[in-house]
Design an enzyme around this catalytic site. Structure first.
Site, PDB file in Angstrom:
ATOM      1  N   PRO A   2       0.758  -1.220  -0.130  1.00  0.00           N
ATOM      2  CA  PRO A   2      -0.146   0.207   0.256  1.00  0.00           C
ATOM      3  C   PRO A   2       1.270   1.144  -0.129  1.00  0.00           C
ATOM      4  O   PRO A   2       1.867   1.217   0.727  1.00  0.00           O
ATOM      5  CB  PRO A   2      -0.664   0.244   1.023  1.00  0.00           C
ATOM      6  CG  PRO A   2      -0.769  -1.726   1.760  1.00  0.00           C
ATOM      7  CD  PRO A   2       0.677  -2.264   1.254  1.00  0.00           C
ATOM      8  N   GLU A   3       0.373   1.779  -0.957  1.00  0.00           N
ATOM      9  CA  GLU A   3       1.274   3.110  -0.623  1.00  0.00           C
ATOM     10  C   GLU A   3       0.502   4.586  -0.587  1.00  0.00           C
ATOM     11  O   GLU A   3      -0.677   4.335   0.238  1.00  0.00           O
ATOM     12  CB  GLU A   3       1.851   3.657  -2.481  1.00  0.00           C
ATOM     13  CG  GLU A   3       2.567   2.173  -3.079  1.00  0.00           C
ATOM     14  CD  GLU A   3       3.326   2.753  -4.061  1.00  0.00           C
ATOM     15  OE1 GLU A   3       2.964   3.871  -4.622  1.00  0.00           O
ATOM     16  OE2 GLU A   3       4.485   2.019  -4.856  1.00  0.00           O
TER      17      GLU A   3
END
Length: 272
Positions: A2-3
């Site tokens: 997840p960014e």
């Protein structure tokens, strides 16, 4: 992993569910994460009210007054709102329980973390070294130009240095460079001040659009309600090697920069 847009999406989705609510219990099913879950977590959190939930870089920060809970989703983690009493499944490691439901921390690879820190949390060793937020006014063309001076590394690698700017992970670095017309292997120190202005503008636009779309779902990401993100439908180069460029039709190529897969159009993104 997840960014920033994915973490921002989780934060926004959970904010109104937990802020102002009292924690009634904490259940730790598996403490062996990147760092061991604090043994005192339940004692510290139970009975406290959540003052705020916010994001810094890819960290979620839950302020309960005397302490701040720092959460990181690692490579494949998620933080979801589920009904209390819903049976934990494999890789569900921690429940933070409220009267109306609970936050469930799920992490198959156990690279995520849950730690406690006293305020001001910005001084904690996990956060103290971080650069500016990419959507803030502190991150502008002049800042990037100054940080790129004398650097011999590829511009894509520079964008992924947290001391330069936080949260521009692999997906969004690829996309921003494409929209800027810059080759990912271009030497950072060769950027002009005007190129830095253009690149910062594209980074902000790509991240803002990704947040609006709810993040990018490639493998494991879901938001706080278990829903996927939809920005993947708008990707120009990431994961599209050996497919035609959506602008010029040239085949997208793939290489490795800094041990990360990098995607680019050799026609639209010139080294010059």
């Amino acid at each position: 992993m997840p960014e920033l847009p994915e973490v921002e999406t989780v934060c926004a989705g959970l904010h109104d569910l937990v802020v102002g609510q009292q924690i009634v219990d904490v259940r730790v099913y598996e403490s062996r994460l990147r760092y061991p879950v604090p043994m005192e977590l339940a004692d510290v959190l139970s009975g406290e009210t959540v003052v705020s939930l916010r994001r810094r870089a890819k960290y979620l920060l839950m302020d309960i007054g005397p302490q701040v809970v720092i959460l990181h989703l690692g490579m494949s983690g998620s933080l979801r709102w589920v009904s209390d009493g819903q049976t934990p499944q494999k890789h569900d490691h921690v429940d933070i329980v409220f009267s109306g439901g609970c936050l469930r921390f799920h992490d198959p690879r156990r690279f995520g973390l849950i730690v406690l820190a006293p305020p001001p949390v910005e001084q904690h060793r996990l956060l103290a070294h971080l650069g500016p937020e990419p959507l803030s006014d502190d991150f502008d063309g002049q800042w990037l130009f100054e940080k790129s001076r004398g650097r011999r590394i590829a511009i894509k690698s520079l964008l992924m240095e947290n001391r330069v700017v936080v949260g521009v992970g692999n997906i969004y670095a690829n996309e921003s460079l494409f929209l800027s017309g810059m080759a990912p292997k271009k030497t950072s120190g060769e950027l002009t001040d005007q190129q830095c202005v253009i690149l910062v503008d594209k980074i902000k636009k790509v991240l803002a659009e990704a947040i609006k779309a709810g993040g990018t779902t490639l493998q494991d990401f879901v938001n706080g309600h278990g829903q996927p993100g939809y920005f993947q439908q708008k990707l120009y180069v990431y994961g599209r090697d050996e497919q035609p460029c959506l602008i010029c039709g040239t085949m997208i190529e793939r290489c490795r920069i800094g041990q990360r897969s990098t995607f680019y159009c050799p026609e639209c993104q010139k080294l010059e």
